[in-house]
Design a protein around this motif. Sequence first.
Motif, PDB file in Angstrom:
ATOM      1  N   SER A  34       1.042  -1.428   0.177  1.00 55.47           N
ATOM      2  CA  SER A  34      -0.262   0.015   0.448  1.00 55.47           C
ATOM      3  C   SER A  34       0.829   1.524   0.103  1.00 55.47           C
ATOM      4  CB  SER A  34      -1.192   0.170   1.197  1.00 55.47           C
ATOM      5  OG  SER A  34      -0.132   0.194   2.636  1.00 55.47           O
ATOM      6  N   ARG A  39       3.066   6.747  -2.654  1.00 50.18           N
ATOM      7  CA  ARG A  39       4.320   6.880  -3.729  1.00 50.18           C
ATOM      8  C   ARG A  39       4.034   7.311  -4.780  1.00 50.18           C
ATOM      9  NH1 ARG A  39       9.382   5.001  -1.378  1.00 50.18           N
ATOM     10  NH2 ARG A  39       9.135   4.611   1.041  1.00 50.18           N
ATOM     11  N   SER A  85       4.427  10.650   2.334  1.00 49.02           N
ATOM     12  CA  SER A  85       3.851  10.895   3.669  1.00 49.02           C
ATOM     13  C   SER A  85       3.047  11.466   4.056  1.00 49.02           C
ATOM     14  CB  SER A  85       5.329  10.782   5.121  1.00 49.02           C
ATOM     15  OG  SER A  85       4.325  11.429   5.992  1.00 49.02           O
ATOM     16  N   ALA A  88      -0.438  11.503   2.252  1.00 43.39           N
ATOM     17  CA  ALA A  88      -1.178   9.870   2.635  1.00 43.39           C
ATOM     18  C   ALA A  88      -2.150  10.691   4.144  1.00 43.39           C
ATOM     19  CB  ALA A  88      -0.383   8.791   3.371  1.00 43.39           C
ATOM     20  N   ARG A  94      -7.013   9.584   1.690  1.00 42.88           N
ATOM     21  CA  ARG A  94      -7.524   7.737   2.087  1.00 42.88           C
ATOM     22  C   ARG A  94      -8.388   7.183   1.420  1.00 42.88           C
ATOM     23  NH1 ARG A  94      -3.144   7.378   4.800  1.00 42.88           N
ATOM     24  NH2 ARG A  94      -3.778   4.945   5.421  1.00 42.88           N
ATOM     25  N   ARG A 115       0.488   1.096   7.094  1.00 47.94           N
ATOM     26  CA  ARG A 115       0.694   1.561   8.373  1.00 47.94           C
ATOM     27  C   ARG A 115      -0.859   0.871   8.732  1.00 47.94           C
ATOM     28  NH1 ARG A 115       4.012   2.919   6.090  1.00 47.94           N
ATOM     29  NH2 ARG A 115       6.296   3.680   6.050  1.00 47.94           N
ATOM     30  N   ASP A 116      -1.825   0.867   8.132  1.00 58.04           N
ATOM     31  CA  ASP A 116      -3.866   1.255   8.638  1.00 58.04           C
ATOM     32  C   ASP A 116      -4.180   0.023   8.579  1.00 58.04           C
ATOM     33  OD1 ASP A 116      -3.862   1.461   5.789  1.00 58.04           O
ATOM     34  OD2 ASP A 116      -5.102   2.827   6.042  1.00 58.04           O
ATOM     35  N   ARG A 165       8.928  11.239   9.516  1.00 60.00           N
ATOM     36  CA  ARG A 165       8.057  10.811   8.688  1.00 60.00           C
ATOM     37  C   ARG A 165       7.386   9.889   9.254  1.00 60.00           C
ATOM     38  NH1 ARG A 165       7.354   6.285   4.275  1.00 60.00           N
ATOM     39  NH2 ARG A 165      10.452   6.163   4.830  1.00 60.00           N
ATOM     40  N   ASP A 169       3.573   9.996  10.132  1.00 61.73           N
ATOM     41  CA  ASP A 169       2.862   9.095  10.282  1.00 61.73           C
ATOM     42  C   ASP A 169       1.399   8.408  11.436  1.00 61.73           C
ATOM     43  OD1 ASP A 169       3.458   8.808   7.841  1.00 61.73           O
ATOM     44  OD2 ASP A 169       4.991   7.294   7.825  1.00 61.73           O
ATOM     45  N   ARG A 172      -0.846  11.429  12.643  1.00 59.52           N
ATOM     46  CA  ARG A 172      -1.526  12.436  11.783  1.00 59.52           C
ATOM     47  C   ARG A 172      -3.506  12.096  12.104  1.00 59.52           C
ATOM     48  NH1 ARG A 172      -0.545   8.172   7.019  1.00 59.52           N
ATOM     49  NH2 ARG A 172      -1.182   6.697   8.011  1.00 59.52           N
TER      50      ARG A 172
HETATM   51  O1   DC Z   1       5.642   1.440   3.402  1.00 61.19           O
HETATM   52  P1   DC Z   1       6.169   3.053   2.667  1.00 61.19           P
HETATM   53  O2   DC Z   1       7.967   3.640   3.033  1.00 61.19           O
HETATM   54  O3   DC Z   1       6.269   2.481   1.432  1.00 61.19           O
HETATM   55  O4   DC Z   1       5.380   4.253   2.860  1.00 61.19           O
HETATM   56  C1   DC Z   1       5.316   5.415   2.299  1.00 61.19           C
HETATM   57  C2   DC Z   1       4.622   6.779   3.729  1.00 61.19           C
HETATM   58  O5   DC Z   1       3.066   6.022   2.708  1.00 61.19           O
HETATM   59  C3   DC Z   1       4.622   6.263   4.062  1.00 61.19           C
HETATM   60  O6   DC Z   1       5.195   7.701   5.057  1.00 61.19           O
HETATM   61  C4   DC Z   1       2.986   6.410   5.311  1.00 61.19           C
HETATM   62  C5   DC Z   1       2.290   6.692   3.636  1.00 61.19           C
HETATM   63  N1   DC Z   1       1.744   5.237   3.819  1.00 61.19           N
HETATM   64  C6   DC Z   1       0.768   4.862   4.215  1.00 61.19           C
HETATM   65  O7   DC Z   1      -0.004   6.215   4.782  1.00 61.19           O
HETATM   66  N2   DC Z   1      -0.235   3.826   5.125  1.00 61.19           N
HETATM   67  C7   DC Z   1      -0.401   3.264   4.408  1.00 61.19           C
HETATM   68  N3   DC Z   1      -1.024   2.164   4.402  1.00 61.19           N
HETATM   69  C8   DC Z   1       0.945   3.033   3.431  1.00 61.19           C
HETATM   70  C9   DC Z   1       2.373   4.089   3.645  1.00 61.19           C
END
Ligand code: DC
Length: 203
Positions: A34, A39, A85, A88, A94, A115-116, A165, A169, A172
């Motif tokens: 995700s 990105r 980030s 996001a 989202r 992340r979620d 970052r 994350d 937020r």
């Molecule tokens: O996992 P990553 O480093 O490729 O993710 C890049 C950014 O995307 C991360 O800093 C926060 C966001 N992200 C998010 O908010 N929710 C997710 N499910 C995955 C990534």
Amino acid sequence: MIIPVITIDGASGVGKGTVSSRVAKHFNWHILDSGAIYRILALTAIKNKIALDDEIELAISAINLDLNFKALEELRTEECAAAASKVAALAKVREALLARQRACRVAPGLVADGRDMGTIVFPDAKIKIFLTATAEERAQRRYKQLKEKGINAKLSDIVIDITERDKRDRTRSIAPCRAADDAFIIDTTNLSIDQVVAQIINL
Ligand code: DC
């Protein structure tokens, strides 16, 4: 039949990507990266000169986003990660991406990395993992990873980037990076990738 999902969440540099692809390979399941979606959105916004806080334009862009985008090198830079980030953190972005992520749940199963994943996208997943590691360890891993890919980086810069970052994350208001109440938390600081993968497969 309900299609099974394993969610693997955690902060940047914790090893989610490697662990997720290994677990997916083990079960022969699909994988959802995700972070790559955020990105790709960030990169598209930069290319189209959309401000990284223009929620409406970014949400429109998210709805139409081409997820088959393959310029992988560009996606892996720290600059792209920081921009991802930022976009996001926007609620409408989202929301626009939620259904597309859920559509990745196809047979025989899915490993969802983010992340979620356990809290918002797949709250009904039977197995939820939340990976942790100290910021220093995560910065070291990211540094090694970038170096292997031939990308130039300074460790001290990575520590700053990763800390900044993560803070965004985690703090937020929408879908912050946190463990679901029913997640298994694995501290990977002193574990090898093999050990983490084995623990998850065992669960
Ligand atoms: O996992 P990553 O480093 O490729 O993710 C890049 C950014 O995307 C991360 O800093 C926060 C966001 N992200 C998010 O908010 N929710 C997710 N499910 C995955 C990534």
